[in-house]
Design a protein around this motif. Structure first.
Motif, short mmCIF file in Angstrom:
data_model
loop_
_atom_site.label_atom_id
_atom_site.label_comp_id
_atom_site.label_asym_id
_atom_site.label_seq_id
_atom_site.Cartn_x
_atom_site.Cartn_y
_atom_site.Cartn_z
N GLY A 209 0.78 -1.22 0.00
CA GLY A 209 0.00 0.00 0.00
C GLY A 209 0.82 1.27 0.00
N GLY A 210 2.14 1.15 -0.18
CA GLY A 210 2.98 2.34 -0.12
C GLY A 210 3.18 3.02 -1.45
N CYS A 211 2.93 2.29 -2.54
CA CYS A 211 3.15 2.85 -3.88
C CYS A 211 1.91 2.68 -4.74
CB CYS A 211 4.34 2.17 -4.57
SG CYS A 211 5.92 2.44 -3.75
N CYS A 212 1.81 3.51 -5.77
CA CYS A 212 0.69 3.43 -6.70
C CYS A 212 1.19 3.61 -8.12
CB CYS A 212 -0.35 4.49 -6.37
SG CYS A 212 -1.76 4.48 -7.50
N LEU A 213 0.82 2.67 -8.98
CA LEU A 213 1.11 2.79 -10.40
C LEU A 213 -0.09 3.42 -11.08
CD1 LEU A 213 3.00 2.07 -12.84
CD2 LEU A 213 1.64 -0.03 -13.07
N LEU A 214 0.10 4.58 -11.71
CA LEU A 214 -0.96 5.20 -12.49
C LEU A 214 -0.86 4.64 -13.90
CD1 LEU A 214 -0.84 8.89 -11.21
CD2 LEU A 214 -2.03 6.90 -10.28
N LYS A 215 -1.74 3.68 -14.20
CA LYS A 215 -1.62 2.91 -15.42
C LYS A 215 -2.44 3.52 -16.55
CE LYS A 215 -1.98 -1.75 -17.33
NZ LYS A 215 -0.69 -1.52 -18.00
N VAL A 216 -1.84 3.53 -17.74
CA VAL A 216 -2.51 3.96 -18.97
C VAL A 216 -2.78 2.69 -19.78
CG1 VAL A 216 -2.36 5.38 -21.04
CG2 VAL A 216 -1.29 6.16 -18.92
N ASP A 217 -4.04 2.27 -19.86
CA ASP A 217 -4.38 0.98 -20.46
C ASP A 217 -3.90 0.84 -21.90
OD1 ASP A 217 -5.56 0.51 -18.07
OD2 ASP A 217 -7.62 0.38 -18.80
#
Length: 252
Positions: A209-217
């Motif tokens: 829960g420390g990181c987040c990937l902002l994904k572009v599909d």
């Protein structure tokens, strides 16, 4: 008892307006307490707050809910205004009585998100944006989606095909501005300060829960990884909760 009337005076209490439009035949039912309970619940207000805004005591409102008393004309109008439903619905259970008419109080207009405060977004996507949203949503539909905080909902037009096929350029997004806590796999609208654009990303959270990937599909090369405590993470404008597609390509 002032403006209050007994149950036996119910019919005279609800005959308050006459218009020239033809009406659909109907009969007055005895479901007023049930409808009133639903209206109070859907308003999102406490019983006491609802009564205060309607200008009646909460003890009188409880009598209406219990079916031991019916409101007079003045209080019926006040309840309809606070509950944002038609008087006809409260009194008879009919959604609308006049042929071809619908009570505007049954629908919630959703505004367009003003993007000028975040970016020069509208100038670089190739089409004009309407100043006002053409969308209004039925209150019961919003309630079924548990979107009780209707004042936080706004419309944004998808600017590109980065999230295709889930979202395509020109799709209308209903965004809950109050939902700014990232959940795994959910679509969010972000304001990217450095690039001066507003865009949609899918949030993929790490196991810890420390990181987040902002994904572009549609274009993995645009994926960005952030620590959730990083001050440089794009501003979360809200969660995408509904999408409407314009099939004619007017906004494409």
């Amino acid at each position: 008892m002032g403006n209050e009337r007994s149950v036996n005076d119910h019919e005279s209490a609800v005959v308050i307006e006459v218009n020239s439009q033809p009406s659909i035949p109907h009969s007055i039912d005895d479901g007023f307490p049930r409808r009133l309970s639903k209206v109070v619940k859907n308003s999102g207000k406490s019983l006491r707050q609802f009564a205060i805004e309607a200008g009646i005591s909460d003890s009188i409102l409880r009598k209406y809910l219990a079916g031991t008393s019916d409101p007079g004309r003045k209080n019926l109008i006040s309840i309809s205004e606070v509950g944002r439903v038609s008087i006809e619905y409260l009194a008879t259970g009919a959604e609308h009585l006049a042929i071809g008419t619908v009570s505007p109080k049954e629908y919630v207009p959703i505004p367009m998100l003003n993007l000028e405060q975040f970016t020069n977004f509208g100038k670089n996507v190739g089409h004009e944006f309407p100043e006002e949203s053409p969308f209004s949503f039925h209150r019961e539909w919003i309630d079924r989606l548990s979107l009780h905080r209707e004042r936080t909902l706004e419309i944004i037009i998808t600017p590109n095909d980065n999230m295709a096929p889930t979202l395509c350029k020109g799709d209308w997004m209903l965004v809950d501005r109050s939902a700014t806590t990232l959940r795994n796999g959910v679509l969010y609208v972000f304001a990217f300060a450095q690039e001066k654009v507003v865009d949609v990303r899918r949030a993929l959270l790490s196991e810890d829960g420390g990181c987040c990937l902002l994904k572009v599909d549609h274009n993995p090369n645009m994926d960005q990884l952030f620590k959730l405590d990083d001050k440089g993470i794009p501003k979360i404008l809200g969660e995408v909760v509904w999408v409407g597609r314009v099939m004619t390509g007017v906004y494409r």
